[in-house]
Design a protein around this motif. Structure first.
Motif, PDB file in Angstrom:
ATOM      1  N   THR A   5       0.854  -1.177   0.000  1.00 13.57           N
ATOM      2  CA  THR A   5       0.000   0.000   0.000  1.00 13.57           C
ATOM      3  C   THR A   5       0.893   1.231   0.000  1.00 13.57           C
ATOM      4  N   MET A   6       0.607   2.153  -0.899  1.00  9.83           N
ATOM      5  CA  MET A   6       1.422   3.362  -1.043  1.00  9.83           C
ATOM      6  C   MET A   6       0.536   4.559  -1.335  1.00  9.83           C
ATOM      7  N   LEU A   7       1.128   5.729  -1.253  1.00 11.18           N
ATOM      8  CA  LEU A   7       0.419   6.961  -1.582  1.00 11.18           C
ATOM      9  C   LEU A   7       1.034   7.575  -2.833  1.00 11.18           C
ATOM     10  N   THR A   8       0.192   8.033  -3.736  1.00 13.26           N
ATOM     11  CA  THR A   8       0.664   8.748  -4.921  1.00 13.26           C
ATOM     12  C   THR A   8       0.850  10.220  -4.563  1.00 13.26           C
ATOM     13  N   ASP A   9       1.487  10.950  -5.474  1.00 13.43           N
ATOM     14  CA  ASP A   9       1.670  12.385  -5.262  1.00 13.43           C
ATOM     15  C   ASP A   9       0.353  13.144  -5.388  1.00 13.43           C
ATOM     16  N   GLN A  10      -0.474  12.716  -6.350  1.00 14.48           N
ATOM     17  CA  GLN A  10      -1.726  13.415  -6.638  1.00 14.48           C
ATOM     18  C   GLN A  10      -2.774  12.417  -7.120  1.00 14.48           C
ATOM     19  N   THR A  11      -4.018  12.903  -7.176  1.00 10.57           N
ATOM     20  CA  THR A  11      -5.071  12.128  -7.828  1.00 10.57           C
ATOM     21  C   THR A  11      -5.271  12.700  -9.230  1.00 10.57           C
ATOM     22  N   PHE A  12      -5.869  11.909 -10.102  1.00 13.40           N
ATOM     23  CA  PHE A  12      -6.134  12.346 -11.473  1.00 13.40           C
ATOM     24  C   PHE A  12      -6.970  13.627 -11.476  1.00 13.40           C
ATOM     25  N   ALA A  13      -8.014  13.635 -10.654  1.00 13.51           N
ATOM     26  CA  ALA A  13      -8.960  14.756 -10.648  1.00 13.51           C
ATOM     27  C   ALA A  13      -8.306  16.087 -10.282  1.00 13.51           C
ATOM     28  N   GLU A  14      -7.248  16.053  -9.472  1.00 12.08           N
ATOM     29  CA  GLU A  14      -6.621  17.306  -9.028  1.00 12.08           C
ATOM     30  C   GLU A  14      -5.405  17.695  -9.867  1.00 12.08           C
ATOM     31  N   THR A  15      -5.138  16.966 -10.946  1.00 13.88           N
ATOM     32  CA  THR A  15      -3.916  17.197 -11.707  1.00 13.88           C
ATOM     33  C   THR A  15      -4.198  17.897 -13.035  1.00 13.88           C
ATOM     34  N   ASP A  16      -3.344  18.878 -13.339  1.00 13.74           N
ATOM     35  CA  ASP A  16      -3.377  19.592 -14.613  1.00 13.74           C
ATOM     36  C   ASP A  16      -2.213  19.050 -15.437  1.00 13.74           C
ATOM     37  N   PHE A  17      -2.505  18.426 -16.552  1.00 13.22           N
ATOM     38  CA  PHE A  17      -1.476  17.757 -17.345  1.00 13.22           C
ATOM     39  C   PHE A  17      -0.922  18.626 -18.475  1.00 13.22           C
ATOM     40  N   THR A  18      -1.263  19.915 -18.502  1.00 14.28           N
ATOM     41  CA  THR A  18      -0.866  20.760 -19.637  1.00 14.28           C
ATOM     42  C   THR A  18       0.641  20.951 -19.752  1.00 14.28           C
ATOM     43  N   ASP A  19       1.391  20.714 -18.659  1.00 14.04           N
ATOM     44  CA  ASP A  19       2.841  20.887 -18.700  1.00 14.04           C
ATOM     45  C   ASP A  19       3.585  19.574 -18.960  1.00 14.04           C
ATOM     46  N   ALA A  20       2.866  18.517 -19.314  1.00 14.83           N
ATOM     47  CA  ALA A  20       3.484  17.193 -19.468  1.00 14.83           C
ATOM     48  C   ALA A  20       4.388  17.114 -20.690  1.00 14.83           C
ATOM     49  N   ASP A  21       5.530  16.456 -20.499  1.00 10.66           N
ATOM     50  CA  ASP A  21       6.414  16.102 -21.603  1.00 10.66           C
ATOM     51  C   ASP A  21       6.212  14.637 -21.991  1.00 10.66           C
ATOM     52  N   MET A  22       5.689  13.838 -21.062  1.00 11.40           N
ATOM     53  CA  MET A  22       5.484  12.414 -21.317  1.00 11.40           C
ATOM     54  C   MET A  22       4.462  11.861 -20.317  1.00 11.40           C
ATOM     55  N   LEU A  23       3.683  10.879 -20.793  1.00 18.11           N
ATOM     56  CA  LEU A  23       2.735  10.159 -19.945  1.00 18.11           C
ATOM     57  C   LEU A  23       3.132   8.680 -19.962  1.00 18.11           C
ATOM     58  N   VAL A  24       3.147   8.038 -18.784  1.00 22.44           N
ATOM     59  CA  VAL A  24       3.644   6.663 -18.667  1.00 22.44           C
ATOM     60  C   VAL A  24       2.625   5.768 -17.961  1.00 22.44           C
ATOM     61  N   LEU A  25       2.508   4.530 -18.482  1.00 19.32           N
ATOM     62  CA  LEU A  25       1.641   3.519 -17.878  1.00 19.32           C
ATOM     63  C   LEU A  25       2.458   2.289 -17.489  1.00 19.32           C
ATOM     64  N   PRO A  26       2.416   1.892 -16.210  1.00 20.05           N
ATOM     65  CA  PRO A  26       3.017   0.615 -15.830  1.00 20.05           C
ATOM     66  C   PRO A  26       2.029  -0.504 -16.123  1.00 20.05           C
ATOM     67  N   GLY A  27       2.524  -1.725 -16.177  1.00 20.44           N
ATOM     68  CA  GLY A  27       1.647  -2.868 -16.415  1.00 20.44           C
ATOM     69  C   GLY A  27       1.194  -3.497 -15.115  1.00 20.44           C
ATOM     70  N   GLY A  28       1.033  -4.815 -15.169  1.00 18.96           N
ATOM     71  CA  GLY A  28       0.523  -5.553 -14.023  1.00 18.96           C
ATOM     72  C   GLY A  28      -0.973  -5.731 -14.130  1.00 18.96           C
ATOM     73  N   GLN A  29      -1.463  -6.720 -13.404  1.00 20.29           N
ATOM     74  CA  GLN A  29      -2.904  -6.978 -13.369  1.00 20.29           C
ATOM     75  C   GLN A  29      -3.364  -7.092 -11.924  1.00 20.29           C
ATOM     76  N   PRO A  30      -4.496  -6.522 -11.600  1.00 16.21           N
ATOM     77  CA  PRO A  30      -5.469  -5.909 -12.510  1.00 16.21           C
ATOM     78  C   PRO A  30      -5.198  -4.440 -12.835  1.00 16.21           C
ATOM     79  N   GLY A  31      -3.997  -3.944 -12.549  1.00 19.22           N
ATOM     80  CA  GLY A  31      -3.687  -2.542 -12.791  1.00 19.22           C
ATOM     81  C   GLY A  31      -3.959  -2.089 -14.206  1.00 19.22           C
ATOM     82  N   THR A  32      -3.496  -2.890 -15.180  1.00 17.79           N
ATOM     83  CA  THR A  32      -3.696  -2.508 -16.582  1.00 17.79           C
ATOM     84  C   THR A  32      -5.176  -2.441 -16.922  1.00 17.79           C
TER      85      THR A  32
END
Length: 183
Positions: free
Chosen positions: A50-77
């Motif tokens: 169990t861990m904590l992320t930096d932010q939730t999707f709803a509170e994040t503004d992605f306009t400054d992104a240079d890259m978006l990344v997805l890790p795998g795993g199941q059922p994560g994917t």
């Protein structure tokens, strides 16, 4: 100016695939933000950490992104692929020239949303059929334009170093590889 990367985490993501990217990018000086697709920052990995992320999707503004990344795993994917705000963001970001990357089972999400048509890609061996009409390769990391894909936990360092190289150059990727005694 620091590069900005967002990595999306859902319950059941593969621990090493997600956190290796975060660790190595931070060592390289890249600003990488962990983003929960849930309404809470608390995420449980595929191996029950169990861990904590930096932010939730709803509170994040992605306009400054240079890259978006997805890790795998199941059922994560499965959880990432079912989250429409994320798949919409990925499509729009890529269609506007942004870099996207996924490892293990997660490249299948790119196929689901129509981004791998005729592109070279790879994925976890049992997920290769999920790449749709992509040109399927078995390389550790495949870069085709602004899409980077990789095979799984065992290729997580190669994947991370490739992403660093794309953002900051091969010399920086080589420095990070040496600093962690890789190869």
């Amino acid at each position: 100016m620091s590069k900005k990367v967002y990595i999306f985490l859902a319950d059941g993501f593969e621990d090493i695939e997600g956190l290796t990217v975060v660790d190595l990018m931070r060592r390289a000086g890249i600003t990488i933000t962990t983003v929960s697709i849930k309404n809470t920052k608390q995420i449980t990995t595929a191996h029950s950490i169990t861990m904590l992320t930096d932010q939730t999707f709803a509170e994040t503004d992605f306009t400054d992104a240079d890259m978006l990344v997805l890790p795998g795993g199941q059922p994560g994917t499965t959880n990432l692929g079912a989250f429409a705000p994320l798949t919409d963001l990925l499509k729009n970001f890529y269609n506007n020239g942004g870099r996207i990357a996924a490892i293990c089972a997660a490249p299948t999400i790119f196929a689901q949303i129509g981004l791998l048509h005729g592109k070279k890609a790879t994925a976890y061996p049992s997920c290769m059929d999920g790449l749709g009409d992509a040109v399927r390769l078995e390389d550790n990391v495949v870069v085709d334009g602004n899409i980077t894909t990789s095979r799984g936990l065992g290729t997580a360092i190669d994947f991370s170093l490739s992403l660093i190289s794309q953002l900051l150059g091969q010399e920086k990727a080589d420095q990070i590889a040496e600093s962690v005694v890789y190869k």
